[in-house]
Structure formats: C-alpha cells, structure tokens
Write a protein that holds these residues in place. Structure first.
Motif, PDB file in Angstrom:
ATOM      1  N   ASP A 208      41.183  40.033  32.769  1.00  0.00           N
ATOM      2  CA  ASP A 208      40.912  38.591  32.639  1.00  0.00           C
ATOM      3  C   ASP A 208      41.065  38.123  31.200  1.00  0.00           C
ATOM      4  O   ASP A 208      41.174  36.929  30.946  1.00  0.00           O
ATOM      5  CB  ASP A 208      39.452  38.276  33.016  1.00  0.00           C
ATOM      6  CG  ASP A 208      39.202  38.402  34.502  1.00  0.00           C
ATOM      7  OD1 ASP A 208      40.190  38.488  35.253  1.00  0.00           O
ATOM      8  OD2 ASP A 208      38.016  38.416  34.892  1.00  0.00           O
ATOM      9  N   ALA A 228      31.755  45.616  30.241  1.00  0.00           N
ATOM     10  CA  ALA A 228      32.489  46.709  30.884  1.00  0.00           C
ATOM     11  C   ALA A 228      33.866  46.902  30.267  1.00  0.00           C
ATOM     12  O   ALA A 228      34.390  48.016  30.225  1.00  0.00           O
ATOM     13  CB  ALA A 228      32.607  46.428  32.372  1.00  0.00           C
ATOM     14  N   MET A 245      32.561  51.711  34.185  1.00  0.00           N
ATOM     15  CA  MET A 245      33.647  50.942  34.797  1.00  0.00           C
ATOM     16  C   MET A 245      34.866  50.956  33.868  1.00  0.00           C
ATOM     17  O   MET A 245      34.760  50.604  32.701  1.00  0.00           O
ATOM     18  CB  MET A 245      33.136  49.512  34.989  1.00  0.00           C
ATOM     19  CG  MET A 245      34.019  48.643  35.811  1.00  0.00           C
ATOM     20  SD  MET A 245      33.112  47.092  36.130  1.00  0.00           S
ATOM     21  CE  MET A 245      34.499  45.971  36.212  1.00  0.00           C
ATOM     22  N   LEU A 303      25.848  50.600  30.671  1.00  0.00           N
ATOM     23  CA  LEU A 303      25.600  49.279  31.255  1.00  0.00           C
ATOM     24  C   LEU A 303      25.196  48.233  30.211  1.00  0.00           C
ATOM     25  O   LEU A 303      25.006  47.071  30.524  1.00  0.00           O
ATOM     26  CB  LEU A 303      24.551  49.393  32.367  1.00  0.00           C
ATOM     27  CG  LEU A 303      25.019  50.250  33.564  1.00  0.00           C
ATOM     28  CD1 LEU A 303      23.890  50.538  34.527  1.00  0.00           C
ATOM     29  CD2 LEU A 303      26.184  49.600  34.300  1.00  0.00           C
TER      30      LEU A 303
HETATM   31  P1  AMP Z   1      33.027  38.221  33.483  1.00  0.00           P
HETATM   32  O1  AMP Z   1      32.928  37.454  34.758  1.00  0.00           O
HETATM   33  O2  AMP Z   1      34.333  38.907  33.261  1.00  0.00           O
HETATM   34  O3  AMP Z   1      32.553  37.441  32.291  1.00  0.00           O
HETATM   35  O4  AMP Z   1      31.999  39.446  33.650  1.00  0.00           O
HETATM   36  C1  AMP Z   1      30.642  39.265  33.810  1.00  0.00           C
HETATM   37  C2  AMP Z   1      30.051  40.402  34.566  1.00  0.00           C
HETATM   38  O5  AMP Z   1      30.307  41.614  33.888  1.00  0.00           O
HETATM   39  C3  AMP Z   1      28.546  40.285  34.669  1.00  0.00           C
HETATM   40  O6  AMP Z   1      28.205  40.093  36.016  1.00  0.00           O
HETATM   41  C4  AMP Z   1      28.034  41.608  34.133  1.00  0.00           C
HETATM   42  O7  AMP Z   1      27.005  42.158  34.912  1.00  0.00           O
HETATM   43  C5  AMP Z   1      29.257  42.499  34.192  1.00  0.00           C
HETATM   44  N1  AMP Z   1      29.177  43.591  33.205  1.00  0.00           N
HETATM   45  C6  AMP Z   1      28.960  43.479  31.896  1.00  0.00           C
HETATM   46  N2  AMP Z   1      28.891  44.684  31.315  1.00  0.00           N
HETATM   47  C7  AMP Z   1      29.061  45.596  32.291  1.00  0.00           C
HETATM   48  C8  AMP Z   1      29.089  47.021  32.318  1.00  0.00           C
HETATM   49  N3  AMP Z   1      28.910  47.729  31.204  1.00  0.00           N
HETATM   50  N4  AMP Z   1      29.308  47.625  33.509  1.00  0.00           N
HETATM   51  C9  AMP Z   1      29.486  46.900  34.622  1.00  0.00           C
HETATM   52  N5  AMP Z   1      29.471  45.558  34.657  1.00  0.00           N
HETATM   53  C10 AMP Z   1      29.258  44.906  33.514  1.00  0.00           C
END
Ligand code: AMP
Length: 409
Positions: A208, A228, A245, A303
C-alpha cells in the motif's frame, strides 16, 4: 499543488441558490447505530454554516459504510441527520429512499429557512461507486451549485464526487473549506518543507505504501518505518523475523527502496527492538516479551516497536523541522501493542515541527490521545491523503477545475 482553476466556496454567489454539498459523513457507528465519533460531521461545519449564512438552500449528501449498492437499513443516514439537526439547530429532511425522485424533489422545492435536506446513503445506489452517468445526471438535476467537501473520497471517480460535476461550470462548482485545508496542508507539504523533513511510515502493508515511500524518498531527509511493513524490510536485510507478518512478494521492492535510499544518502530507520508474542490475540502482559536486538526468535511475531526504537524515533521526530506521519507502529488496537504508536503521537505533539498526519489509524491515535490541537494538520482522508502528497491527480479535485476537459468539451 497547483490550484489553478479551482474555486473555493467563499468565491461563489450562493444567495437563493440550491447547493448540492458532497460531504464525508462516513462516521463510525456502534451496534445500535449510535455515532461513536462525530469528527467527520464537525469537520464539514465551516462549509455548511457558510452556505446557510449566505442564503443557500442546502442539499447534503454522503456515503456511509459499505452497503454495496443495496438499501441496508443499518447504514441509513438517520443517525447523521439527528446529529446534524442537533449541531445546526435546523430541521434535517431525510427522504425515505433516494430512488423516489419525485419525493426528493418535493422536499427540496418545499425547503424553508431553518431546514436542510440530507439525501439517503449515496451507496445504496449501485451507480454511485460505478460513477454511473444516469445516477450522476439525477444528482446534478437537484441543484444549481456543486460543492465538494468530502476529501476522504476525493481519490474516487464516483458519481457524486466526479461524474456529476460535469454539469456545473465556472461559478457553479467549488471546493469546500475542509477540502481547501487539505489541499493546502497536504498538497503543499513537498513545497520547500522546513528541514530536516522526516516521514514516519507504518501500517500493515508495504504494497500500500510503495508509491508514497518512493515519492517521499526524493523529498525527505529521513524515514522511520514501523508497523508490520517493517518486517518485510528487516527480512530484506537478512534479519530473522520469526513468525512476523511479511509480504514475501515485496521483499525485492523493499530491497530496491533500501538501495535507492543508500544511493541518495537518505537514512531509513528500521526497528532495533520489538514487542513480541506467540499469537496475535494477547490477553495478558505475561504473553508479551521484548527483544534485545532486531532479530525475532522463531515462533514469535513482532507486534509493536520496542523501547529502544521508541527512543530513537522520538529523538528523530523531536529534531525534525517537518514530519509527515502515516500508519501505526504496531497493533495499536490492542492495549499491549499501542505504546509505539502512542509514543509517536506524543512525540509529534511535543515537537516544534510542522506536523502533518495522513488520515486513517494515525489520525485516530492522535484523536484518542487528545492531541489534535497540537498537530499542524490531521487529514480526514486515508488513501486520498497519500495520493495527494504523492502528487497524483485526484478525480474529485480535478473535476473542480474550470479548465477540466468537462468544461472545454
Ligand atoms: P494500514 O491499514 O496499512 O494503515 O494498517 C493498519 C493495521 O496494521 C492496523 O490494524 C494494525 O493493527 C496493523 N499492524 C500494525 N503493526 C502490525 C504488526 N507488527 N503486525 C501485524 N499487524 C500490524
């Protein structure tokens, strides 16, 4: 961003005109359809107040949720109508069904002072997301003037955002005040930013963020990566990432971004330690460990960023002249992994930098921490904010230009 040919709401004559205002009232609702955060409604108030004070007859329209082109009663605009009536102290006329065109027209024709019309959820009609002409023609037939204040959907060529705008010429279409603020803050971010210019990028997926990361690498001095997406980058560097991830198919992309940064002598910071657990759904602090270094043991997943990383990221933000932040540093929805994201939010609020937050989860974290007044600009758009910073033309903004092909053809 070049705003040639774009008019703003305060440049139009609104007295006695019927004004169609596309807003973003896509508010979160609980199971009983109560609004849990009315920030998006409040964000539209400057334009709504202005139109009413200047004698417009107002037809408001928005989408809400993802009804997929069908009437879904739980996604009715009713709670929004109630909240609007409270805030504005006017009567909000909500048609039972947009497809009853005669009824909608009668509501508009009979509008009195102290009343506004709010259309039902635009996405109840399959034509909205398809940018369908027939639906757009009907929407356009309702008004003399078109105002777009729905920045959150400006990157979509939907009927109410793009297609219907072709029916409005110079003096009859404009951006609202919210859209204006977004264009100024995000569209101007890359024009001579105060240095050092730092970008904090997080969230779930590298895929993204490739576009924005690549664009920003040319402009920023340093990038801080969390969330992630950090683990795809660490794996690309040969670091052990355990069960974290990773987007295997983007390891090469991560490598090329790292190589590009090295060539350009830009620093990309990756986490140097992490909060880890054996499973995603943690219910007790006993299940969480902190790594010593950047490697993650087998069977564990990272995480959140760890305390040493938090310190480094806070220092870089503190010393920055401009910061652009998009995406959480960890699984911030869980109390056990919110620290990295909340620490970045606080660092941004405490720094003297020009701070711009690009929508979505990062904006939610800022609001949750009550820090919104200490940030230069918190965008109401997620995807739209990234595309605007990236310099991509957004259909909902392009359609407003008086020199758009619509108006020349
Ligand atoms: P985005 O929609 O790309 O901004 O991603 C947001 C999502 O990424 C949130 O729901 C977070 O829980 C998830 N996220 C952030 N860090 C991690 C991680 N280390 N492992 C898994 N999910 C993550």
């Amino acid at each position: 961003m070049d705003t040639t040919g774009i008019q703003f709401i305060n440049e139009l004559e609104l007295e006695g005109k019927t004004v169609f205002m596309r807003c973003d009232f896509n508010v979160p609702l609980d199971a009983d359809q109560n609004i849990t955060d009315d920030a998006r409604i409040l964000a539209a108030m400057p334009s709504i107040d202005y139109a009413l004070e200047n004698g417009a007859k107002l037809v408001l329209a928005s989408h809400l949720g993802r009804p997929k082109g069908e009437v879904v009663p739980s996604m009715s605009m009713e709670p929004v109508a109630e909240r609007l009536a409270e805030i504005l102290d006017v009567e909000v006329m909500l048609p039972e069904d947009n497809s009853d065109h005669r009824m909608v027209q009668t509501l508009i024709d009979d509008l009195k002072e102290n009343q506004v019309v709010l259309l039902e959820n635009l996405r109840f009609n399959p034509g909205e997301k398809k940018g369908d002409s027939e639906f757009a023609n009907w929407l356009a037939s309702l008004a003399d003037v078109y105002i777009n204040d729905a920045f959150g959907v400006a990157h979509r060529a939907h009927a109410s955002v793009y297609t219907m705008v072709k029916h409005f010429g110079r003096g009859a279409k404009a951006a609202g005040f919210l859209m204006k603020r977004e264009i100024e803050a995000l569209g101007g971010l890359l024009d001579s930013p105060k240095r050092p210019f730092v970008s904090v990028m997080g969230g779930a997926k590298v895929s993204d963020k490739i576009g924005i990361l690549t664009t920003l690498l040319d402009e920023v001095d340093e990038v801080l990566i969390g969330g992630a997406m950090a683990y795809t980058f660490l794996k690309a560097q040969g670091v052990e990432v355990g069960a974290s991830m990773v987007e295997e198919e983007h390891i090469e992309t991560a490598k090329s971004i790292l190589a590009k940064a090295k060539m350009a002598k830009k620093t990309i910071h990756l986490p140097v330690d992490h909060l880890i657990a054996k499973q995603f759904n943690v219910t007790s602090a006993d299940e969480v460990a902190t790594t010593e270094g950047n490697a993650i043991p087998e069977g564990w997943m990272a995480l959140d960023i760890g305390p040493k990383t938090v310190d480094i990221y806070k220092r870089v933000v503190n010393e920055a002249g401009t910061v652009f932040w998009n995406g959480p540093m960890g699984v911030f929805e869980s109390e056990f992994f919110a620290n990295g994201t909340m620490s970045v939010a606080h660092a941004l609020a405490e720094s003297n930098a020009v701070s711009v937050v690009g929508g979505g989860d990062s904006a939610a974290a800022i609001r949750k921490a009550g820090l919104i007044d200490r940030i230069t600009h918190v965008s109401t758009g997620g995807g739209a904010s990234l595309e605007l910073v990236e310099g991509k033309p957004l259909p909902g903004i392009e359609a407003l230009r008086n020199n758009h092909p619509f108006n020349l053809g």
